[in-house]
Design an enzyme around this catalytic site. Structure first.
Site, mmCIF file in Angstrom:
data_model
loop_
_atom_site.group_PDB
_atom_site.id
_atom_site.type_symbol
_atom_site.label_atom_id
_atom_site.label_comp_id
_atom_site.label_asym_id
_atom_site.label_seq_id
_atom_site.Cartn_x
_atom_site.Cartn_y
_atom_site.Cartn_z
ATOM 1 C CG ASN A 279 60.260 19.553 16.934
ATOM 2 O OD1 ASN A 279 59.881 18.736 16.099
ATOM 3 N ND2 ASN A 279 59.893 20.818 16.894
ATOM 4 C CB CYS A 281 55.102 20.425 16.773
ATOM 5 S SG CYS A 281 54.215 21.327 18.047
ATOM 6 C CD GLU A 283 58.330 21.410 14.120
ATOM 7 O OE1 GLU A 283 58.872 22.307 14.788
ATOM 8 O OE2 GLU A 283 57.447 20.659 14.580
ATOM 9 C CB THR A 427 53.851 29.988 12.427
ATOM 10 O OG1 THR A 427 52.611 29.708 11.764
ATOM 11 C CG2 THR A 427 55.000 29.434 11.601
ATOM 12 C CB THR A 429 52.992 33.555 19.467
ATOM 13 O OG1 THR A 429 54.263 32.893 19.480
ATOM 14 C CG2 THR A 429 52.157 33.046 20.622
#
Length: 792
Positions: A279, A281, A283, A427, A429
């Site tokens: 995805n 980012c 991870e 994480t 927001t």
């Protein structure tokens, strides 16, 4: 839906409320808030519990589970990923953040992927792609007898498509682009984001193989493979390619690297396909047409009496795993193939946030062996509880459909419900809502300036110093707290060089740039040992770091079992002040001509007369003052936009200083205009005066207008300036309005509000909503000043 006496109490900070109101709480057709925060949590819990209806639970058990879902969220112990909040119980119904799409080597396959990307971005998700299947540039195309344009050219098409799609007004499209190290176009891919104004909707990573790492270790060459036919396409020096990756990452953070063979070693369903991408980012490695539902546990809320409350932590892990498993059944997937593949493997990704907060509560330094040991212990505990819960769910609801032939299909297995259970995701927001530190990152700063909008008319920014609550508490307890010190901390971020702070406190309250890169890597590796998927983490380097330091970090990440790594060297993503040049012979001749010509810079008189223009740009109102010499020719140019010292203000000031130097050195204004007019920035705008492509382009157009002395039109204002002193001209005119209004919008020349996003501003270090400096952490851009986040 659960109501009644004894409902959990909700405690949210002002920043959390702001984030919820702007991005999460439902709104009516007029854009007014239609629910309160507690009602939002009730909506989500009440929707997610519906997945249990087909399993014949008693009403008592159903109510118990729904209340458990609600309590975990309201207590800010567990929060699902952003799309679950915005999609649960709504017409949109899309609850996942992560998707991977295949890009096949045909025009039909490429544009099918673009179409599917649009559908996913519209629904609120981010997408990852491997472009490794595409034949290289200049390779033959048998159907047309022509030449292929290659992966990088098609990435630009994906990027342009992403630019046009707003994700339901809540998030903006983000992509991951991956190319294998053995693809013939790998060198072009490594450099494809060297220009900070290109592919701004993409993170990019090189998929590195074990074969390549072995060749690197031996200082040998390695084979390139043409994906069209699988045949050898040449050889490259592993060391030379490695150096190019390291050098480019050192320059601006791109590309990152993923260790694709390490990822596939832990692929739980190899019979269902090989993993080729992640995805946005990095991870979440996923199969083509697979999505994943993520959520995070806030470890900061599990510290009691100086130790971790493992009993409550286990309870929340069980609740979270069941919650995320239910999401799979209730999700309204944007594409049928994604529905099938996701439900075939039932992957979930439970992670953590608040790690830095937990460490300081336990009086443990982030950069210590004690912290590394605790990371392994805590994550092992979470993984064990998640695995046990998934096994129990399998007995209750059945194993995932692709279980047979998977890594879990052994004689000793009791079955398992989810092919993966754990992920550590950004994480952004979510950590603002939970009022905790992000993911497993250290603190970025211990104090910062938060901008608040106050005043009867709502048009004034006030700057408030926000201090880390744990640091503020210990400062008061130990007697070294003062408002002046907190302001000093907000200027530095770190306390390592502040004499007023005791050494024992400095040891515990370290920030990202206080920590040596190898400690960042070791922390990531410690968590990775007990994470099924991967870990989102940024390895921070000081600006002074050498390329060799980056190379060592990459090697350490590979050796310690990390599945990928993202680095960022402080200050390396500054946008160039000016990018222009001439093509052809004239360009080659210009340096010699410049060297041959004598250089004379005219002195500035003590008073000059000029004109101040105002033009509306996508970045705010730009004010440009042009002073003329005694022959009424432009002599110098000043410009201002936004707050003094801000990114856009600095950029416009730098452009104008160079223009003024050129004009005072007798270079014709027409030549200056040729050099900067037409430069395209990340957010062009249309005004009634015409198209404005960037700040340099706006200044060029004003200078051109000034030369012709045409009457001003709508969208452009001008004022003659009186005789002024040399001292007064040292400061350019001050704008009449702030760059951003209180809703985080700017105005274009037609008076239309333009919603800002990180993608719109490319690599600008300012928050597009409040103007504060952005943090780069977890492979993500975020603002602690107002809660803005690229990643959700």
């Amino acid at each position: 839906m659960i109501f009644g006496v004894g409902e959990p109490k909700l405690k949210l900070t002002k920043n959390a409320l702001k984030v919820l109101e702007s991005r999460y709480l439902l709104k009516d057709e007029e854009g007014k808030l239609a629910e309160k925060p507690l009602e939002m949590f009730r909506r989500v819990a009440g929707f997610i519990i519906k997945a249990e209806d087909k399993y014949n639970l008693s009403q008592e058990k159903r109510d118990e589970l729904e209340r458990a879902f609600l309590e975990a969220m309201v207590n800010l112990e567990f929060l699902p990923n952003s799309p679950t909040f915005t999609g649960a119980g709504t017409k949109l119904g899309q609850l996942s953040a992560c998707f991977v799409l295949p890009v096949d080597d045909s025009m039909e396959g490429i544009f099918e992927a673009i179409k599917n990307t649009a559908l996913i971005h519209k629904s609120g998700g981010g997408t990852g792609f491997s472009f490794s299947r595409l034949r290289p540039a200049k390779d033959r195309v048998s159907s047309t007898s022509g030449s292929a344009s290659g992966p990088i050219s098609f990435m630009s098409v994906f990027d342009a498509a992403t630019d046009t799609i707003k994700q339901g007004g809540t998030r903006r499209g983000a992509n991951m682009g991956i190319l294998r190290i053995d693809h013939p176009d790998i060198l072009e891919f490594i450099a494809c984001k060297a220009d900070n104004n290109k592919l701004n909707n993409f993170n990019i990573s090189v998929a590195i193989t074990d074969k390549f790492m072995a060749a690197l270790d031996k200082d040998d060459e390695y084979d390139l493979v043409n994906p069209r036919d699988g045949k050898n396409a040449g050889r490259l020096s592993a060391k030379e390619v490695w150096d190019k990756i390291v050098s480019q990452a050192w320059k601006n953070g791109d590309p990152g690297v993923i260790f694709i063979d390490t990822i596939n070693k832990f692929n739980p369903t190899p019979h269902a396909g090989q993993i080729e991408s992640t995805n946005p980012c990095g991870e979440q490695p996923l199969l083509p047409y697979e999505s994943c539902n993520l959520g995070s546990i806030n470890l900061a809320n599990f510290c009691q009496d100086g130790k971790i409350n493992y009993e409550r932590l286990e309870e929340v892990v069980k609740i979270a795993v069941r919650f995320l498993d239910n999401v799979i059944d209730l999700n309204k997937y944007p594409i049928a193939e994604i529905d099938k593949t996701t439900k075939g493997n039932r992957k979930i990704g439970l992670g953590i946030m608040g790690w830095a907060d937990l460490l300081v509560q336990l009086n443990i330094a982030y950069n210590s062996q004690e912290a590394i040991n605790l990371a392994e212990k805590a994550m092992k505990f979470i993984k064990t509880a998640a695995d046990q819960t998934s096994v129990a769910l399998a007995k209750e609801k059945g194993v995932f459909p692709n279980f047979e032939g998977s890594l879990y299909d052994t004689a000793e297995s009791d079955g398992i419900r989810n092919a993966t259970r754990t992920t550590i995701a950004p994480t952004g927001t979510l950590s603002v809502i939970a009022n905790c530190s992000s993911g497993i990152e250290p603190y970025y700063a211990l104090a910062y300036v938060r901008k608040s909008h106050i005043g009867k008319k709502g048009d004034e920014w006030v700057e408030l110093v926000e201090v880390n609550p744990f640091f503020e508490e210990i400062a008061k307890a130990k007697g070294f707290y003062s408002r002046e010190l907190m302001e000093k901390v907000s200027e530095h971020g770190s306390i390592k060089d502040l004499a007023e702070v005791p050494e024992a406190v400095k040891r515990i309250f370290v920030t990202a740039h206080d920590i040596a890169p190898d400690w960042h890597i070791r922390m990531q590796a410690a968590f990775q040992k007990y994470v099924d998927n991967a870990v989102s983490k940024t390895i921070n380097f000081p600006n002074s770091a050498a390329k060799e330091d980056v190379a060592k970090a990459y090697l350490l990440a590979y050796e310690t079992g990390c599945k990928g790594v993202t680095i960022y060297r402080d200050g390396s993503r500054e946008v160039q002040v000016l990018t222009a040049g001439k093509s052809g012979q004239s360009q080659a001749q210009e340096p010699a001509a410049a060297l041959a010509a004598p250089f004379f810079k005219r002195e500035r008189p003590s008073a000059m007369r000029g004109t101040t223009y105002k033009i509306n740009t996508s970045y705010g109102d730009l004010f440009v003052t042009i002073n003329d010499d005694e022959q009424n020719k432009p002599f110098e140019v000043f410009a201002t936009i936004g707050k003094a010292g801000g990114f856009f203000s600095a950029k416009s000031e730098a452009v104008c200083r160079l223009i003024s130097l050129a004009l005072r050195s007798n270079i014709p204004a027409e030549e200056v205009i040729k050099q900067i007019k037409g430069i395209r920035g990340p957010m062009p705008s249309w005004t009634e005066w015409g198209m404005v492509l960037s700040l340099p382009d706006a200044i060029a157009q004003i200078l051109e207008h000034h030369l012709t002395r045409e009457q001003p039109q709508l969208g452009l204002e001008f004022h003659s300036s009186a005789q002024v002193s040399k001292e007064s001209m040292a400061k350019p005119p001050i704008p009449a309005a702030p760059l951003f209004n209180h809703n985080g919008h700017g105005k274009n020349g037609n008076g239309l509000n333009l919603k800002r996003s990180i993608a719109d501003f490319g690599t600008a270090p300012e928050c597009p909503e409040c103007g504060s400096l952005l943090e780069i952490a977890e492979g993500c851009l975020k603002c602690r000043g107002c809660g803005f986040s690229k990643c959700g």
